[in-house]
Design an enzyme around this catalytic site. Structure first.
Site, PDB file in Angstrom:
ATOM      1  N   ASP A   1      -9.759 -10.854   8.675  1.00 41.37           N
ATOM      2  CA  ASP A   1      -9.726  -9.572   7.964  1.00 41.37           C
ATOM      3  C   ASP A   1     -11.154  -9.083   7.707  1.00 41.37           C
ATOM      4  O   ASP A   1     -11.478  -7.911   7.933  1.00 41.37           O
ATOM      5  CB  ASP A   1      -8.953  -9.747   6.646  1.00 41.37           C
ATOM      6  CG  ASP A   1      -8.903  -8.476   5.834  1.00 41.37           C
ATOM      7  OD1 ASP A   1      -8.119  -7.587   6.181  1.00 41.37           O
ATOM      8  OD2 ASP A   1      -9.678  -8.365   4.859  1.00 41.37           O
TER       9      ASP A   1
ATOM     10  N   GLU B   1      -3.046 -10.578   3.164  1.00 42.78           N
ATOM     11  CA  GLU B   1      -2.416  -9.988   4.340  1.00 42.78           C
ATOM     12  C   GLU B   1      -1.030 -10.599   4.543  1.00 42.78           C
ATOM     13  O   GLU B   1      -0.731 -11.674   4.013  1.00 42.78           O
ATOM     14  CB  GLU B   1      -3.266 -10.277   5.582  1.00 42.78           C
ATOM     15  CG  GLU B   1      -4.633  -9.615   5.561  1.00 42.78           C
ATOM     16  CD  GLU B   1      -4.542  -8.109   5.453  1.00 42.78           C
ATOM     17  OE1 GLU B   1      -4.005  -7.474   6.363  1.00 42.78           O
ATOM     18  OE2 GLU B   1      -5.010  -7.561   4.437  1.00 42.78           O
TER      19      GLU B   1
ATOM     20  N   GLY C   1      -0.359  -9.319  -4.436  1.00 47.98           N
ATOM     21  CA  GLY C   1      -0.310  -8.327  -3.341  1.00 47.98           C
ATOM     22  C   GLY C   1      -1.652  -8.112  -2.681  1.00 47.98           C
ATOM     23  O   GLY C   1      -1.858  -7.098  -2.014  1.00 47.98           O
TER      24      GLY C   1
ATOM     25  N   VAL D   1       0.841  -1.207   0.000  1.00 50.11           N
ATOM     26  CA  VAL D   1       0.000   0.000   0.000  1.00 50.11           C
ATOM     27  C   VAL D   1       0.873   1.253   0.000  1.00 50.11           C
ATOM     28  O   VAL D   1       0.621   2.209  -0.753  1.00 50.11           O
ATOM     29  CB  VAL D   1      -0.945  -0.004   1.229  1.00 50.11           C
ATOM     30  CG1 VAL D   1      -1.732   1.304   1.305  1.00 50.11           C
ATOM     31  CG2 VAL D   1      -1.892  -1.193   1.167  1.00 50.11           C
TER      32      VAL D   1
ATOM     33  N   ILE E   1     -12.942   1.190  -2.867  1.00 44.31           N
ATOM     34  CA  ILE E   1     -14.370   1.531  -2.966  1.00 44.31           C
ATOM     35  C   ILE E   1     -14.719   2.541  -1.869  1.00 44.31           C
ATOM     36  O   ILE E   1     -14.407   2.301  -0.698  1.00 44.31           O
ATOM     37  CB  ILE E   1     -15.267   0.288  -2.781  1.00 44.31           C
ATOM     38  CG1 ILE E   1     -14.768  -0.877  -3.640  1.00 44.31           C
ATOM     39  CG2 ILE E   1     -16.712   0.609  -3.111  1.00 44.31           C
ATOM     40  CD1 ILE E   1     -15.526  -2.168  -3.401  1.00 44.31           C
TER      41      ILE E   1
ATOM     42  N   LYS F   1     -13.185  -5.634   9.216  1.00 47.03           N
ATOM     43  CA  LYS F   1     -13.918  -4.702   8.347  1.00 47.03           C
ATOM     44  C   LYS F   1     -15.398  -4.662   8.732  1.00 47.03           C
ATOM     45  O   LYS F   1     -16.038  -3.604   8.707  1.00 47.03           O
ATOM     46  CB  LYS F   1     -13.742  -5.121   6.883  1.00 47.03           C
ATOM     47  CG  LYS F   1     -12.297  -4.963   6.400  1.00 47.03           C
ATOM     48  CD  LYS F   1     -12.056  -5.679   5.082  1.00 47.03           C
ATOM     49  CE  LYS F   1     -10.645  -5.460   4.565  1.00 47.03           C
ATOM     50  NZ  LYS F   1     -10.337  -6.312   3.404  1.00 47.03           N
TER      51      LYS F   1
ATOM     52  N   LYS G   1      -6.945  -1.821   8.848  1.00 50.02           N
ATOM     53  CA  LYS G   1      -8.248  -2.156   9.486  1.00 50.02           C
ATOM     54  C   LYS G   1      -8.093  -2.736  10.875  1.00 50.02           C
ATOM     55  O   LYS G   1      -8.957  -2.547  11.737  1.00 50.02           O
ATOM     56  CB  LYS G   1      -9.067  -3.102   8.614  1.00 50.02           C
ATOM     57  CG  LYS G   1      -8.314  -4.305   8.094  1.00 50.02           C
ATOM     58  CD  LYS G   1      -7.884  -4.093   6.682  1.00 50.02           C
ATOM     59  CE  LYS G   1      -6.758  -5.045   6.323  1.00 50.02           C
ATOM     60  NZ  LYS G   1      -6.426  -5.042   4.921  1.00 50.02           N
TER      61      LYS G   1
HETATM   62  N1  HSE Z   1      -6.064  -8.805   2.385  1.00 52.25           N
HETATM   63  C1  HSE Z   1      -7.075  -7.854   2.118  1.00 52.25           C
HETATM   64  C2  HSE Z   1      -8.042  -8.414   1.076  1.00 52.25           C
HETATM   65  C3  HSE Z   1      -6.450  -6.577   1.630  1.00 52.25           C
HETATM   66  O1  HSE Z   1      -7.681  -9.407   0.441  1.00 52.25           O
HETATM   67  O2  HSE Z   1      -9.124  -7.892   0.917  1.00 52.25           O
HETATM   68  C4  HSE Z   1      -7.396  -5.423   1.539  1.00 52.25           C
HETATM   69  O3  HSE Z   1      -7.931  -5.081   2.770  1.00 52.25           O
END
Ligand code: HSE
Length: 412
Positions: free
Chosen positions: A196, A185, A182, A11, A131, A200, A100
């Site tokens: 993850d 995580e 990429g 990022v 988004i 979120k 996050k």
């Molecule tokens: N590892 C996360 C995903 C990255 O695949 O959505 C973006 O938050």
């Protein structure tokens, strides 16, 4: 305007490249000559003069430099990202993050500190990459009560599921591709075990329902138990398996949140969201359903959201109370097993005819599913609708059938 970057992984590099490429354009968009990165905080030496010339090892250099207005945190993880963000906020810098985990776990303290020092704390890139979900919820839906959301919030798992279903790829092969792009995580178990998506979902629930939602309170299941057999049964029924993060305000005011694989019926846009793309349905009392769709992970998409937040901080540097939530968790979470829904169930039966008869007796409104080349004693079906705990109990009571997999069929 001078900014600093903490962390130059996927990022951070995207932010570096975007700022370098669009420096003057970005400046014009926030009333300055240009936007420039003055420092990059990172432990590494990159072997690239453009990066190495800016690299520092001490956050104090950034926090103590009066020229720095905004600091981008793209380190990931909670520590030391939290301490570094705090140091910047306490020294009057606005902070923008894509992290996050940091937001889900530490937002309350970061909001308080940003408020005290009258600076911004922004995290638009922390959910769904490029988004603009969070700004839609904070600002564009301000004329509504948000009553719920349901979304594909993790690009890596959606990419893996798509590869498994469309190309019969192996789980491990698809994960390796997601890592190479990429998307994943640093610890990809955060993606595939649902953590993850859980973070979120906690952020979305905190915004939607106005009070802090602790990620530890959200029942979370990942995609590691999904098999090609389940995908085939569900595909055969015209539906898709998707890892969803869901939040819903119940009529009694309690909040239902869950992260788990779900059967999404054909005809719902979420069913057709493939690859690294994410999509979220937001439900408002006035607007009805809004759906946002786009790239949920990846260097440039995430940088797009980070840079937009940097410009917001430059335009309106003071703390924005609208872009925050109340700090108290008020215990409104409903036990997930109380939610009424249908379940997809796959399992085995020695005598399929007898098992089917028992299943039909136990559950109203059963739909039996089929797939090519199913083993002789395999059975898959969708139950009628009832509280999840009732369905689970009934399943344990059917002696002629041994369930192996359950996947929820939420009403979306
Ligand atoms: N590892 C996360 C995903 C990255 O695949 O959505 C973006 O938050």
């Amino acid at each position: 305007m001078k900014i600093a970057l903490m962390g130059c992984g996927t990022v951070g590099r995207g932010v570096f490249e975007t700022v370098r490429e669009l420096s003057a354009v970005l400046g014009a968009r926030c009333g300055r000559d240009c936007v420039e990165i003055k420092y990059i905080l990172d432990k590494r030496t990159f072997g690239e003069p453009a990066l190495d010339a800016l690299t520092v090892r001490d956050v104090g250099i950034i926090a103590g430099d009066p020229e720095i207005e905004v600091v981008v945190e793209a380190m990931g993880g909670t520590h030391p990202a939290f301490e570094f963000c705090m140091a910047c906020l306490q020294n009057g810098k606005s902070v923008v993050t894509s992290n996050k985990q940091l937001v889900a776990e530490k937002a309350e303290t970061l909001f308080e500190t940003a408020k005290k020092h009258n600076v911004q704390f922004r995290f638009g890139a922390s959910v769904c990459g490029g988004i603009p979900v969070l700004r839609t919820m904070f600002y564009s839906m301000a004329g509504n009560e948000i009553t719920g959301f349901a979304g594909i919030l993790n690009g890596t798992t959606n990419f893996i599921l798509t590869k498994m279903i469309r190309e019969q790829a192996s789980f491990d092969g698809a994960l390796k591709q997601a890592q190479a792009h990429g998307y994943a995580e640093a610890d990809p178990s955060d993606d595939i075990e649902g953590r993850d998506t859980c973070r979120k979902t906690a952020i979305l629930a905190s915004i939607a329902f106005g009070t802090h939602t602790d990620p530890d309170g959200i029942h979370t299941e990942g995609i590691t138990g999904i098999t090609a057999a389940d995908a085939a049964y569900i595909d055969g029924a015209g539906s898709r398996i998707k890892l969803l993060g869901i939040g819903e305000k119940q009529p009694d005011g309690r909040i239902y949140t869950i992260v788990a694989p779900a059967v999404v019926p054909a005809g719902r846009i979420l069913a057709d969201v493939e690859g690294v793309f994410n999509a979220v349905s937001l439900y408002g009392t006035k607007v009805g359903e809004i759906m946002l769709y786009g790239p949920g992970a990846g260097k440039d998409a995430t940088a797009s959201a980070v840079v937009a937040d940097v410009l917001d901080c430059a335009r309106t540097p003071g703390f924005d109370p609208v872009y925050s939530w109340e700090t108290k968790q008020d215990g409104r979470l409903m036990p997930y097993q109380e939610k009424s829904l249908r379940l997809y169930v796959r399992g085995n039966a020695g005598d399929k005819a007898a098992a089917l008869s028992d299943i039909r007796e136990a559950f109203e409104d059963v739909t039996v599913l089929t797939r090519d080349n199913a083993p002789q004693n395999e059975l898959a079906f969708i139950t009628g609708k009832a509280p999840e705990k009732t369905l689970s109990l009934l399943l344990t009571q059917i002696r002629s059938f041994v369930p192996a997999v359950k996947i929820r069929c939420p009403e979306l």
